[in-house]
Design a protein around this motif. Structure first.
Motif, PDB file in Angstrom:
ATOM      1  N   SER A 141       0.828  -1.207   0.000  1.00 55.22           N
ATOM      2  CA  SER A 141       0.000   0.000   0.000  1.00 55.22           C
ATOM      3  C   SER A 141       0.862   1.258   0.000  1.00 55.22           C
ATOM      4  N   LEU A 142       1.956   1.245   0.765  1.00 54.67           N
ATOM      5  CA  LEU A 142       2.870   2.382   0.761  1.00 54.67           C
ATOM      6  C   LEU A 142       3.474   2.584  -0.628  1.00 54.67           C
ATOM      7  N   ALA A 143       3.845   1.480  -1.272  1.00 56.79           N
ATOM      8  CA  ALA A 143       4.493   1.557  -2.585  1.00 56.79           C
ATOM      9  C   ALA A 143       3.543   2.044  -3.670  1.00 56.79           C
ATOM     10  N   ALA A 148       6.661  12.525  -8.214  1.00 55.36           N
ATOM     11  CA  ALA A 148       6.953  13.096  -9.527  1.00 55.36           C
ATOM     12  C   ALA A 148       8.395  12.876  -9.946  1.00 55.36           C
ATOM     13  N   SER A 149       9.292  12.671  -8.985  1.00 57.74           N
ATOM     14  CA  SER A 149      10.706  12.478  -9.297  1.00 57.74           C
ATOM     15  C   SER A 149      11.357  11.676  -8.188  1.00 57.74           C
ATOM     16  N   LEU A 202      19.507   0.103 -13.177  1.00 54.14           N
ATOM     17  CA  LEU A 202      18.767   0.919 -12.212  1.00 54.14           C
ATOM     18  C   LEU A 202      17.784   1.846 -12.918  1.00 54.14           C
ATOM     19  N   ASP A 203      18.176   2.377 -14.048  1.00 58.37           N
ATOM     20  CA  ASP A 203      17.325   3.333 -14.760  1.00 58.37           C
ATOM     21  C   ASP A 203      16.135   2.679 -15.453  1.00 58.37           C
ATOM     22  N   GLN A 204      16.027   1.355 -15.374  1.00 57.57           N
ATOM     23  CA  GLN A 204      14.808   0.694 -15.836  1.00 57.57           C
ATOM     24  C   GLN A 204      13.636   0.992 -14.896  1.00 57.57           C
ATOM     25  N   ILE A 205      13.927   1.424 -13.679  1.00 53.80           N
ATOM     26  CA  ILE A 205      12.883   1.853 -12.744  1.00 53.80           C
ATOM     27  C   ILE A 205      12.533   3.290 -13.111  1.00 53.80           C
ATOM     28  N   THR A 206      11.330   3.499 -13.596  1.00 54.59           N
ATOM     29  CA  THR A 206      10.946   4.811 -14.112  1.00 54.59           C
ATOM     30  C   THR A 206       9.859   5.507 -13.289  1.00 54.59           C
ATOM     31  N   GLN A 207       9.191   4.779 -12.392  1.00 59.68           N
ATOM     32  CA  GLN A 207       8.137   5.378 -11.576  1.00 59.68           C
ATOM     33  C   GLN A 207       8.608   5.535 -10.135  1.00 59.68           C
ATOM     34  N   PRO A 208       8.815   6.762  -9.667  1.00 62.67           N
ATOM     35  CA  PRO A 208       9.196   6.947  -8.261  1.00 62.67           C
ATOM     36  C   PRO A 208       8.046   6.534  -7.338  1.00 62.67           C
ATOM     37  N   ARG A 209       8.365   5.724  -6.346  1.00 60.38           N
ATOM     38  CA  ARG A 209       7.362   5.273  -5.381  1.00 60.38           C
ATOM     39  C   ARG A 209       7.873   5.517  -3.965  1.00 60.38           C
ATOM     40  N   LEU A 210       6.937   5.577  -3.029  1.00 59.17           N
ATOM     41  CA  LEU A 210       7.324   5.823  -1.645  1.00 59.17           C
ATOM     42  C   LEU A 210       8.063   4.616  -1.085  1.00 59.17           C
ATOM     43  N   TRP A 241      11.605   8.903  -2.411  1.00 59.24           N
ATOM     44  CA  TRP A 241      10.990   8.426  -3.642  1.00 59.24           C
ATOM     45  C   TRP A 241      12.005   7.566  -4.385  1.00 59.24           C
ATOM     46  N   GLY A 242      11.683   6.289  -4.570  1.00 55.28           N
ATOM     47  CA  GLY A 242      12.634   5.398  -5.223  1.00 55.28           C
ATOM     48  C   GLY A 242      11.993   4.095  -5.645  1.00 55.28           C
ATOM     49  N   ASP A 243      12.772   3.020  -5.564  1.00 56.95           N
ATOM     50  CA  ASP A 243      12.325   1.672  -5.892  1.00 56.95           C
ATOM     51  C   ASP A 243      11.950   0.970  -4.586  1.00 56.95           C
ATOM     52  N   PRO A 244      10.695   0.535  -4.426  1.00 59.08           N
ATOM     53  CA  PRO A 244      10.271  -0.101  -3.167  1.00 59.08           C
ATOM     54  C   PRO A 244      11.119  -1.296  -2.756  1.00 59.08           C
TER      55      PRO A 244
END
Length: 319
Positions: A141-143, A148-149, A202-210, A241-244
């Protein structure tokens, strides 16, 4: 009739600040051990409690990324209160001056249930598995909360980065600088080089998540003892904001936790590469933290084994 022992000046000051913030005439203040920042449980009724957290004493050495934890937690609580359905804890008060208790402080809550570390010894294996599964669901749920960045949660989006690889490298560099300041023997250049080589992964992760960098400690989890479900977390001060999958709950996850979250991060070579990069980060952090605060009791030998394994695996994965 015996007299009650006098309260310390610190306790009296904390109680006044808590009573004012919670608008309650009667607040019980209890110091909780085992936390980096000084932490107090505030109780106004038998069903709920709140937390007051303030900076550690001056003789506690902090790492660079730990300095602004109170501010980060305040921003995170405000963000989750408005964007996460069913999120009950909120920011009650954040004092940015040292008045009235001699330190910046933050009050959060309410929390309903028991702190897992207080009850874990009495739990059955099945109850622990149910709690782990519920924690996985809570982290999922957090993720689901997106930014936005990439980067610190407290900054304006326009100052963040669209590159997760760049932000991860900066986070690692911060811990490496702490290690260099403490003259810790580590393969600094090798670690930097591995991150550079795996930047595309690492840059394959494109959606910042909590993400909560440090989440999984038993003294951070609040549990409903009747249902064995997680009702909340006490500490949101390591959010970004990053990769969960960089959270410490994926450092050595249980099967039940993974079931609750829904997916293990080992589906392909790129996912496994990222996980070894995250293992490298957490192992490095454990080694540096042990040097700064030996009393915390973490096992440096285990951390160095994990670091060596991560470096070996990442070296073999270099394209």
């Amino acid at each position: 009739m015996p007299n009650n022992p006098p309260r310390s000046p610190e306790s009296s000051t904390l109680q006044r600040a808590a009573a004012n913030a919670l608008q309650s005439r009667s607040v019980r203040v209890e110091r909780l051990d085992g936390y980096l920042f000084r932490t107090y449980r505030l109780t106004t009724s038998k069903d709920f409690f709140y937390l007051l957290r303030c900076r550690p004493s001056h003789n506690i050495r902090l790492l660079r990324h730990e300095e602004d934890r109170l501010e980060v937690e305040g921003v995170t609580l405000r963000t989750l209160s408005s964007r996460m359905a069913g999120f009950s804890a909120r920011l009650i008060e954040y004092h940015t001056t040292t008045i009235p208790i001699g330190s910046k402080y933050l009050i959060s809550g309410p929390f309903e249930g028991s702190i897992l570390s207080d009850i874990e010894a009495s739990l059955s294996r099945q109850a622990c598995a149910n709690i782990d599964r519920s924690l996985g669901q809570y982290v999922r749920s957090l993720a689901a909360v997106t930014g936005a960045s990439f980067g610190p949660i407290r900054q304006a989006p326009e100052f963040g980065s669209q590159s997760w690889g760049r932000v991860f490298a900066a986070m690692l560099e911060t811990v490496l600088r702490d290690g260099e300041d403490a003259l810790i023997n580590l393969p600094y250049e090798s670690m930097k080089d591995l991150v550079r080589r795996h930047r595309a992964c690492l840059d394959q992760i494109t959606q910042p998540r909590l993400v909560l960098l440090e989440l999984s400690a038993d003294d951070n989890v609040v549990v409903d003892t009747k249902t064995n479900r997680v009702t909340g977390l006490l500490d949101f001060s390591t959010a970004f904001w990053g990769d969960p999958y960089m959270s410490d709950c994926w450092y050595k996850p249980t099967k039940s936790f993974a079931e609750g979250f829904g997916k293990l991060p080992n589906g392909d070579t790129d996912e496994r590469t990222r996980q070894y990069l995250y293992v490298l980060y957490h192992a490095l952090l454990a080694i540096v933290r042990r040097s700064y605060r030996p009393s915390e009791g973490s096992d440096e030998l285990d951390a160095r084994r994990d670091l060596t394994t991560a470096i070996r695996q990442l070296t073999a994965m270099v394209r």
